[in-house]
Design a protein around this motif. Structure first.
Motif, PDB file in Angstrom:
ATOM      1  N   PHE A   9       0.937  -0.999   0.048  1.00 60.22           N
ATOM      2  CA  PHE A   9       0.016   0.010   0.089  1.00 60.22           C
ATOM      3  C   PHE A   9       0.931   1.149   0.081  1.00 60.22           C
ATOM      4  N   LYS A  14       8.017   1.215  -0.339  1.00 61.63           N
ATOM      5  CA  LYS A  14       8.538   0.659  -1.344  1.00 61.63           C
ATOM      6  C   LYS A  14       9.876   1.158  -1.968  1.00 61.63           C
ATOM      7  N   THR A  76       6.885  -0.674  -7.075  1.00 63.15           N
ATOM      8  CA  THR A  76       5.574  -0.391  -7.865  1.00 63.15           C
ATOM      9  C   THR A  76       4.604   0.537  -7.119  1.00 63.15           C
ATOM     10  N   GLY A  78       1.005   1.489  -5.370  1.00 64.67           N
ATOM     11  CA  GLY A  78       0.066   0.770  -4.373  1.00 64.67           C
ATOM     12  C   GLY A  78      -0.787   0.072  -5.268  1.00 64.67           C
TER      13      GLY A  78
HETATM   14  C1  S3P Z   1      -1.512   4.442  -5.895  1.00 66.10           C
HETATM   15  C2  S3P Z   1      -0.386   4.567  -5.433  1.00 66.10           C
HETATM   16  C3  S3P Z   1       0.790   5.538  -5.894  1.00 66.10           C
HETATM   17  C4  S3P Z   1       0.655   5.774  -7.100  1.00 66.10           C
HETATM   18  C5  S3P Z   1      -0.858   6.466  -7.685  1.00 66.10           C
HETATM   19  C6  S3P Z   1      -1.828   5.613  -6.959  1.00 66.10           C
HETATM   20  C7  S3P Z   1      -2.445   3.620  -5.424  1.00 66.10           C
HETATM   21  O1  S3P Z   1       2.006   5.066  -5.632  1.00 66.10           O
HETATM   22  O2  S3P Z   1       0.749   4.837  -7.981  1.00 66.10           O
HETATM   23  O3  S3P Z   1      -1.118   7.543  -6.608  1.00 66.10           O
HETATM   24  O4  S3P Z   1      -3.583   3.350  -6.098  1.00 66.10           O
HETATM   25  O5  S3P Z   1      -2.424   3.059  -4.161  1.00 66.10           O
HETATM   26  P1  S3P Z   1       2.876   4.755  -3.972  1.00 66.10           P
HETATM   27  O6  S3P Z   1       2.365   3.441  -3.552  1.00 66.10           O
HETATM   28  O7  S3P Z   1       4.098   4.683  -4.341  1.00 66.10           O
HETATM   29  O8  S3P Z   1       2.012   5.764  -3.005  1.00 66.10           O
END
Ligand code: S3P
Length: 164
Positions: A9, A14, A76, A78
């Motif tokens: 998440f 990460k 990746t 979340g």
């Molecule tokens: C998301 C997480 C974000 C990014 C986008 C959507 C999600 O990445 O890909 O804002 O749906 O959980 P991080 O997990 O690095 O914050």
């Protein structure tokens, strides 16, 4: 060596763990969000605002299947596990590590965040989102590492022991 993909998440660490792993294993590191921003020449908040989440998810899948060069550590986004095709691809192509973090810890880590469109969307129930994703993270993972109260270095060390 197959790529190592870190899933989890928002706020699970990460990117920091990927950096630490890349130092310790002497492997290059990439981040799907950064690859999306570089490829589509827009920031993540801009993509969400202009085109919406669905387009972002399409970009994300496209980027994922192009991370084919081996021997990389890849952090990746979340939500990468939301699409079945991504889960399948990750399982078939990577060593997938789920950084499992509790809701309370996530809230604490992201309290000042202003860059994540989903986290900052007051209409969305993020706790419910985490709960709805939990099984998908677990199902996709080759290994699960709990991250609460741990430094990136400690988490990276645990991962190295697991994948040896
Ligand atoms: C998301 C997480 C974000 C990014 C986008 C959507 C999600 O990445 O890909 O804002 O749906 O959980 P991080 O997990 O690095 O914050």
């Amino acid at each position: 060596m197959r790529n190592i993909y870190l899933i989890g998440f928002m706020g699970s660490g990460k990117s920091s763990v990927a950096k630490e792993l890349s130092i310790q294993l002497d492997l290059p590191t990439r981040d799907t969000d950064t690859l999306i921003e570089e490829t589509y020449k827009q920031t993540i908040p801009e993509i969400f605002e202009k085109f919406g989440e669905e387009t972002f998810r399409d970009y994300e899948s496209e980027i994922l299947i192009n991370t084919t060069k081996s021997g990389q550590v890849i952090a990746t986004g979340g939500g990468i596990i939301e699409k079945e095709q991504n889960r399948k691809w990750l399982k078939e192509n990577g060593i997938v590590i789920y950084l499992q973090t509790t809701w309370d810890e996530i809230v604490d880590r992201l309290k000042d965040d202003q860059l994540r469109p989903i986290w900052n969307n007051t209409q969305r129930d993020k706790k419910k989102l985490l709960d709805s994703r939990e099984d998908k993270y677990i199902d996709t993972a080759s290994f699960i590492v709990k991250t609460d109260n741990k430094e990136p270095k400690e988490i990276a060390n645990e991962i190295i022991q697991l994948i040896r």
